[in-house]
Design an enzyme around this catalytic site. Sequence first.
Site, PDB file in Angstrom:
ATOM      1  N   VAL A  62     -10.253   6.787  30.184  1.00  0.00           N
ATOM      2  CA  VAL A  62      -8.901   6.267  29.990  1.00  0.00           C
ATOM      3  C   VAL A  62      -8.005   7.280  29.294  1.00  0.00           C
ATOM      4  CG1 VAL A  62      -9.601   3.849  30.026  1.00  0.00           C
ATOM      5  CG2 VAL A  62      -9.625   5.086  27.854  1.00  0.00           C
ATOM      6  N   ASN A  85     -25.253  16.419  34.191  1.00  0.00           N
ATOM      7  CA  ASN A  85     -25.432  15.568  33.023  1.00  0.00           C
ATOM      8  C   ASN A  85     -26.628  16.100  32.239  1.00  0.00           C
ATOM      9  OD1 ASN A  85     -25.953  13.269  31.215  1.00  0.00           O
ATOM     10  ND2 ASN A  85     -24.587  12.137  32.578  1.00  0.00           N
ATOM     11  N   THR A 105     -21.157  11.107  33.458  1.00  0.00           N
ATOM     12  CA  THR A 105     -21.157   9.651  33.533  1.00  0.00           C
ATOM     13  C   THR A 105     -22.581   9.124  33.530  1.00  0.00           C
ATOM     14  OG1 THR A 105     -20.563   7.710  34.859  1.00  0.00           O
ATOM     15  CG2 THR A 105     -20.889   9.775  36.045  1.00  0.00           C
ATOM     16  N   GLN A 134     -13.488   7.627  35.241  1.00  0.00           N
ATOM     17  CA  GLN A 134     -13.701   6.372  34.526  1.00  0.00           C
ATOM     18  C   GLN A 134     -13.111   6.449  33.118  1.00  0.00           C
ATOM     19  OE1 GLN A 134     -17.926   4.801  35.391  1.00  0.00           O
ATOM     20  NE2 GLN A 134     -18.037   6.957  35.962  1.00  0.00           N
ATOM     21  N   ALA A 136     -21.058  19.333  30.568  1.00  0.00           N
ATOM     22  CA  ALA A 136     -19.973  19.410  31.548  1.00  0.00           C
ATOM     23  C   ALA A 136     -19.359  20.804  31.594  1.00  0.00           C
ATOM     24  CB  ALA A 136     -18.902  18.369  31.217  1.00  0.00           C
ATOM     25  N   HIS A 154     -10.350   2.911  35.310  1.00  0.00           N
ATOM     26  CA  HIS A 154     -10.424   1.983  34.179  1.00  0.00           C
ATOM     27  C   HIS A 154      -9.136   1.937  33.376  1.00  0.00           C
ATOM     28  CE1 HIS A 154     -15.100   2.419  34.309  1.00  0.00           C
ATOM     29  NE2 HIS A 154     -14.623   1.651  35.283  1.00  0.00           N
ATOM     30  N   CYS A 174       6.590  -9.055  23.516  1.00  0.00           N
ATOM     31  CA  CYS A 174       7.414  -8.696  24.665  1.00  0.00           C
ATOM     32  C   CYS A 174       8.791  -9.334  24.525  1.00  0.00           C
ATOM     33  CB  CYS A 174       6.735  -9.167  25.943  1.00  0.00           C
ATOM     34  SG  CYS A 174       7.692  -8.932  27.451  1.00  0.00           S
ATOM     35  N   TYR A 176      -7.475  -0.073  19.422  1.00  0.00           N
ATOM     36  CA  TYR A 176      -6.956   0.748  20.519  1.00  0.00           C
ATOM     37  C   TYR A 176      -5.889   1.735  20.047  1.00  0.00           C
ATOM     38  CZ  TYR A 176      -9.581  -1.419  24.272  1.00  0.00           C
ATOM     39  OH  TYR A 176     -10.619  -1.810  25.110  1.00  0.00           O
TER      40      TYR A 176
END
Length: 252
Positions: free
Chosen positions: A90, A210, A185, A88, A228, A106, A144, A53
């Site tokens: 991120v 699309n 999508t 959708q 797009a 999401h 944390c 990530y």
Amino acid sequence: MRLVVLSGAGISAESGIPTFRDAQTGLWARFDAEHLATEAAFRADPALVWGWYRWRAAMVAAAMPNAAHRDVAALADEDGHALTVVTQNVDDLHERGGARDVLHLHGRLLASRCIGCSARVTPDPILAPPLPPAGGTRESPPACAACGAAFRPDVVWFGESLPTDAWRAAEAAVNACDLLVVVGTSSLVWPAAGLPDRALHAGTPVLEINPQPTPLSARATAHWPMTATAGLARLRAHVREGAGDVLRPWAG
């Protein structure tokens, strides 16, 4: 006119961000993205998942909005329509492209939170230096300070529920809109894939943009088989010519 744009990975692919189902590269080539994007995978190997990530976040932070993101924002800013973006994705490319009302179904890749107590810190550790090398690397997530648990990406993993506030706001926006535009999508990921049917059942036109047909294509009011960027440019021209009449045909 009240517009809702439901966007997916295809709108950001033209900014150089791989879609979620694209083959992984570098360190991640032997992993299936859908197997990394789970709480079970994170708890089993937090350094692997956090490193993946962090690598994805670095790509998003370096990417720039493309013409499609800017045209979505211009539907409100230049063309004067009420606009809600339900994404959708991120990434934050809609916001950086100028859109103001953006609902992230999401979650957000450029943010993180404690997996134990949901605490957040500034600066956010998912973007804290040093950023990972170009190919990515394993990296243990920070602990944390409040509870000692690990920080995790603030995204919705497979098996997790969508954020309630964002989902309810998306449903309300679709219920109230005059045109739903579905762009980039696959229409395979639920419950977001059900939003076009909500509009269609209410008699609201649904335009799909699309390059490839999807499970929605046969039911949509119109399907434009184009990228797009090409589709959003064409949409803006149609909206101007239509003088707000969303009941006219949206066929090519």
